[in-house]
Design a protein around this motif. Structure first.
Motif, short mmCIF file in Angstrom:
data_model
loop_
_atom_site.label_atom_id
_atom_site.label_comp_id
_atom_site.label_asym_id
_atom_site.label_seq_id
_atom_site.Cartn_x
_atom_site.Cartn_y
_atom_site.Cartn_z
N ALA A 1 85.28 27.02 40.25
CA ALA A 1 86.50 26.43 40.79
C ALA A 1 86.35 24.91 40.93
CB ALA A 1 86.85 27.07 42.13
N TYR A 2 85.17 24.48 41.35
CA TYR A 2 84.93 23.04 41.50
C TYR A 2 84.94 22.33 40.14
CZ TYR A 2 82.29 18.73 42.16
OH TYR A 2 81.89 17.42 42.14
N ILE A 3 84.32 22.94 39.15
CA ILE A 3 84.30 22.34 37.81
C ILE A 3 85.71 22.24 37.25
CG2 ILE A 3 83.50 22.61 35.44
CD1 ILE A 3 80.97 23.90 36.55
N LEU A 4 86.52 23.30 37.43
CA LEU A 4 87.89 23.25 36.94
C LEU A 4 88.69 22.16 37.66
CD1 LEU A 4 90.25 24.27 35.27
CD2 LEU A 4 90.67 26.00 37.01
N SER A 5 88.43 21.97 38.95
CA SER A 5 89.14 20.93 39.68
C SER A 5 88.84 19.56 39.08
CB SER A 5 88.77 20.96 41.17
OG SER A 5 87.47 20.45 41.39
N ASP B 1 78.12 20.53 32.73
CA ASP B 1 78.15 21.52 33.81
C ASP B 1 78.63 22.87 33.30
OD1 ASP B 1 77.20 19.67 35.57
OD2 ASP B 1 79.13 19.27 36.55
N LEU B 2 79.61 22.83 32.41
CA LEU B 2 80.13 24.08 31.84
C LEU B 2 79.07 24.76 30.97
CD1 LEU B 2 83.77 23.00 30.91
CD2 LEU B 2 83.12 24.80 32.54
N LEU B 3 78.29 23.96 30.28
CA LEU B 3 77.21 24.52 29.45
C LEU B 3 76.18 25.21 30.32
CD1 LEU B 3 76.31 24.73 26.51
CD2 LEU B 3 74.98 22.63 26.84
N TYR B 4 75.88 24.61 31.48
CA TYR B 4 74.94 25.24 32.39
C TYR B 4 75.52 26.55 32.94
CZ TYR B 4 72.28 26.29 36.56
OH TYR B 4 71.54 26.94 37.51
N ILE B 5 76.79 26.51 33.34
CA ILE B 5 77.44 27.72 33.84
C ILE B 5 77.44 28.82 32.78
CG2 ILE B 5 79.67 28.70 34.49
CD1 ILE B 5 78.40 27.33 36.79
N GLU B 6 77.67 28.41 31.53
CA GLU B 6 77.69 29.40 30.44
C GLU B 6 76.37 30.15 30.35
OE1 GLU B 6 78.46 29.58 25.60
OE2 GLU B 6 78.78 27.72 26.71
N PHE C 1 76.58 33.01 32.76
CA PHE C 1 77.58 34.06 32.50
C PHE C 1 77.09 34.99 31.39
CE2 PHE C 1 81.79 31.90 33.97
CZ PHE C 1 81.33 31.96 35.27
N GLU C 2 77.48 36.24 31.49
CA GLU C 2 77.19 37.19 30.42
C GLU C 2 78.38 37.25 29.47
OE1 GLU C 2 75.11 40.91 31.82
OE2 GLU C 2 75.78 40.15 33.77
N LEU C 3 78.62 36.14 28.77
CA LEU C 3 79.82 36.04 27.94
C LEU C 3 79.78 36.98 26.74
CD1 LEU C 3 80.43 32.18 27.96
CD2 LEU C 3 81.56 33.94 29.32
N PHE D 1 86.43 29.46 33.54
CA PHE D 1 85.52 28.87 32.56
C PHE D 1 86.27 28.51 31.28
CE2 PHE D 1 82.74 29.49 28.86
CZ PHE D 1 81.72 28.59 29.15
N TYR D 2 86.99 29.47 30.71
CA TYR D 2 87.71 29.21 29.46
C TYR D 2 88.82 28.20 29.65
CZ TYR D 2 85.27 33.21 27.40
OH TYR D 2 84.31 34.07 26.93
#
Length: 271
Positions: free
Chosen positions: A2-6, A37-42, A45-47, A80-81
């Motif tokens: 949520a923070y990254i999306l903000s 940051d999104l790359l780290y979150i990825e 995640f079990e995408l 994320f997406y």
């Protein structure tokens, strides 16, 4: 998430520079920082696993389905997406480049647009798979996700690459079948030829006229979309997902008064 999306919403929709005014490809830019940051979150995640499998694993040994945890699984992936869709949206990214006043490297637009289209496809399929797995997605946020992803795909309906064109047709049709109603996306998808120039990899393209710019903004602005598309009813469902309400403060970034958190964890548009 949520923070990254903000941060992504502030940077792409409100033109707010969190760290600097460096161009997106600069390693010190907000674009690079958010993408990192999104790359780290990825990596967390079990995408690779479909939603249905994650839900099944999450409920192993339980006699009933935990709606709260299932909702969070679906919600976090959608965040994320959507973050990637906003960062790599052809219209928003070109608008960002206009603000920086710099000429992008030859490969930057091609890579960004390809990745944005890929994330739009994955977001569309994620929402479809979540519905097929039994999730109720009638919260207005999911309608917003669907329209943003669908609009990105619609920009490629006239792509000279027949494979891209075919995939875009499939994704747009899938979005429109899932949405209960979306006049804006429906009308937009019927005539996107004049907007397809946005997906060109050329650094400089002719500017859209004022009317067409307003059309594009209406497909990424939460407040405008909520009023025009009735996002509270956008998905076919019987009841909203139950999720952790502490995650929703970032929604003010889309509109200061367009939405409120209703009792019970539901979203209702103030229309």
């Amino acid at each position: 998430m949520a923070y990254i999306l903000s941060r992504a919403a502030q940077y792409m929709l409100q033109e707010y520079n969190i760290r600097s005014r460096d161009p997106p490809w600069d390693p010190n830019s907000d674009f690079a920082s958010i993408s990192s940051d999104l790359l780290y979150i990825e990596s967390q995640f079990e995408l690779g696993n479909p939603v249905r499998k994650l839900m099944a694993d999450n409920h192993t040994g339980k006699s009933t389905v935990d709606l709260a945890s299932s909702g969070l699984l679906v919600f976090s992936r959608a965040l994320f997406y959507l973050s990637h869709c906003l960062l790599n949206h052809p219209f928003l990214l070109r608008h960002r480049l206009d603000i920086s006043g710099t000429r992008p490297p030859a490969t930057f637009l091609a890579r960004s647009f390809d990745f944005g289209r890929l994330c739009a496809k994955r977001l569309t399929r994620h929402l479809r798979d979540a519905q097929m797995a039994g999730c109720r997605l009638n919260a207005s946020f999911y309608g917003y996700c669907a329209v943003v992803a669908g609009a990105i795909q619609a920009l490629y309906l006239h792509s000279p690459d027949k494979d891209v064109q075919r995939e875009s047709v499939e994704c747009v049709q899938q979005t429109l079948q899932t949405l209960e109603e979306s006049d804006a996306l429906t009308q937009f998808s019927l005539d996107t030829s004049r907007f397809s120039i946005l997906t060109s990899t050329e650094p400089e393209i002719p500017q859209l006229d004022q009317v067409d710019q307003e059309i594009m903004w209406s497909l990424v602005d939460y407040s405008t979309m909520s009023n025009a598309v009735k996002l509270t009813e956008v998905y076919r469902a019987d009841f909203p997902p139950t999720v952790d309400t502490s995650l929703y403060s970032w929604l003010d970034l889309f509109s200061s008064e367009g939405i409120v958190l209703a009792e019970g964890g539901n979203f209702e548009s103030q229309v």
